[in-house]
Design a protein around this motif. Structure first.
Motif, PDB file in Angstrom:
ATOM      1  N   GLY A  22      45.477  42.935  41.414  1.00 26.87           N
ATOM      2  CA  GLY A  22      45.656  43.891  40.333  1.00 26.87           C
ATOM      3  C   GLY A  22      45.528  43.318  38.938  1.00 26.87           C
ATOM      4  O   GLY A  22      45.694  44.046  37.953  1.00 26.87           O
ATOM      5  N   CYS A  23      45.217  42.026  38.811  1.00 23.14           N
ATOM      6  CA  CYS A  23      45.082  41.456  37.474  1.00 23.14           C
ATOM      7  C   CYS A  23      43.662  41.691  36.948  1.00 23.14           C
ATOM      8  O   CYS A  23      42.733  41.986  37.698  1.00 23.14           O
ATOM      9  CB  CYS A  23      45.390  39.959  37.488  1.00 23.14           C
ATOM     10  SG  CYS A  23      44.368  38.990  38.614  1.00 23.14           S
ATOM     11  N   GLY A  24      43.502  41.559  35.639  1.00 20.82           N
ATOM     12  CA  GLY A  24      42.180  41.683  35.048  1.00 20.82           C
ATOM     13  C   GLY A  24      41.355  40.450  35.340  1.00 20.82           C
ATOM     14  O   GLY A  24      41.806  39.325  35.104  1.00 20.82           O
ATOM     15  N   VAL A  25      40.144  40.638  35.840  1.00 19.98           N
ATOM     16  CA  VAL A  25      39.315  39.508  36.252  1.00 19.98           C
ATOM     17  C   VAL A  25      37.920  39.640  35.679  1.00 19.98           C
ATOM     18  O   VAL A  25      37.297  40.710  35.750  1.00 19.98           O
ATOM     19  CB  VAL A  25      39.226  39.399  37.795  1.00 19.98           C
ATOM     20  CG1 VAL A  25      38.441  38.148  38.189  1.00 19.98           C
ATOM     21  CG2 VAL A  25      40.605  39.375  38.418  1.00 19.98           C
ATOM     22  N   GLU A  26      37.404  38.549  35.105  1.00 19.82           N
ATOM     23  CA  GLU A  26      36.019  38.449  34.674  1.00 19.82           C
ATOM     24  C   GLU A  26      35.396  37.243  35.355  1.00 19.82           C
ATOM     25  O   GLU A  26      36.097  36.333  35.803  1.00 19.82           O
ATOM     26  CB  GLU A  26      35.925  38.295  33.157  1.00 19.82           C
ATOM     27  CG  GLU A  26      36.527  39.437  32.363  1.00 19.82           C
ATOM     28  CD  GLU A  26      36.402  39.224  30.872  1.00 19.82           C
ATOM     29  OE1 GLU A  26      35.266  39.028  30.391  1.00 19.82           O
ATOM     30  OE2 GLU A  26      37.442  39.255  30.187  1.00 19.82           O
ATOM     31  N   ALA A  27      34.068  37.243  35.423  1.00 19.91           N
ATOM     32  CA  ALA A  27      33.350  36.141  36.065  1.00 19.91           C
ATOM     33  C   ALA A  27      32.327  35.561  35.096  1.00 19.91           C
ATOM     34  O   ALA A  27      31.787  36.277  34.232  1.00 19.91           O
ATOM     35  CB  ALA A  27      32.653  36.621  37.330  1.00 19.91           C
ATOM     36  N   ALA A  28      32.072  34.276  35.230  1.00 22.68           N
ATOM     37  CA  ALA A  28      31.069  33.613  34.393  1.00 22.68           C
ATOM     38  C   ALA A  28      30.468  32.451  35.160  1.00 22.68           C
ATOM     39  O   ALA A  28      31.160  31.745  35.882  1.00 22.68           O
ATOM     40  CB  ALA A  28      31.700  33.111  33.094  1.00 22.68           C
TER      41      ALA A  28
END
Length: 209
Positions: A38-44
């Protein structure tokens, strides 16, 4: 679930996470697992030179020089860092130290242990932050004491006061002005240094007038 365990999970769910990893099977597994939490996740990928705004936790693959590329971004943003490594080689260990990793997971990734390292990293990061704040406060306190001592000696030498009287004058002036003793002492020292250049001396009474 205990209140303590609930607080830990709530903290993880509030996290803003950046996953620095190729979009392969391991990368997708990790992203999906964190999103289910449920946490905010971004990818790079490849490793960025700056972190997106608001990111407070980074899961980063440190293979192939990624640590060197990411180090400026990590130093600037100071997030919690979970290192991802393939081999426990001397190079990998150095990378873990270089990025000041707060947790470590190894490849191939397994879901078991990810949340443990996530929670550990955020706890250690928070603890370091609190410790740094205490150190800065202590340094400020010591700096304040030194400048008060300097101003006290200055008043003793230029006005013929004993130590107790000089200290009391600074303290009383700080109370009257609703300032810290360190702030009063700094202003006295600055004024004394300026007037000394003119061959004059300053007393606390003269400054107040």
């Amino acid at each position: 679930m205990s209140a303590g365990a609930r607080r830990i999970l709530d903290d993880l769910r509030r996290a803003r996470v950046l996953v620095v990893h190729p979009r392969d099977e391991d990368g997708t597994l990790l992203l999906d697992h964190l999103r289910r939490l449920g946490c905010g996740v971004e990818a790079a990928w490849p490793s960025p030179t700056t972190l997106p705004p608001g990111v407070d936790t980074v899961f980063a693959l440190l293979d192939d020089g990624a640590a060197d590329r990411m180090l400026p971004a990590l130093e600037a943003a100071a997030p919690a860092v979970v290192a991802i490594v393939t081999y426990e080689s001397p190079t990998a260990l150095k990378s873990i130290v270089d990025v000041n990793a707060h947790g470590v997971i190894t490849k191939p990734l397994r879901l078991a242990g990810v949340l443990t390292q996530f929670a550990l990293a955020r706890y250690r990061h928070g603890y370091e932050g609190r410790l740094d704040a205490k150190i800065r406060k202590l340094e400020d306190t010591m700096k304040g004491r030194r400048v008060v001592e300097k101003a006290t000696r200055m008043l003793m030498g230029s006005n013929g006061l004993d130590e107790e009287a000089a200290y009391r004058m600074i303290r009383d002036r700080a109370t009257a002005k609703r300032m810290t003793m360190a702030a009063v002492a700094e202003s006295l020292v600055a004024a004394h240094d300026a007037m000394s250049g003119l061959g004059l001396h300053i007393s606390l009474a003269a400054k107040d007038e």
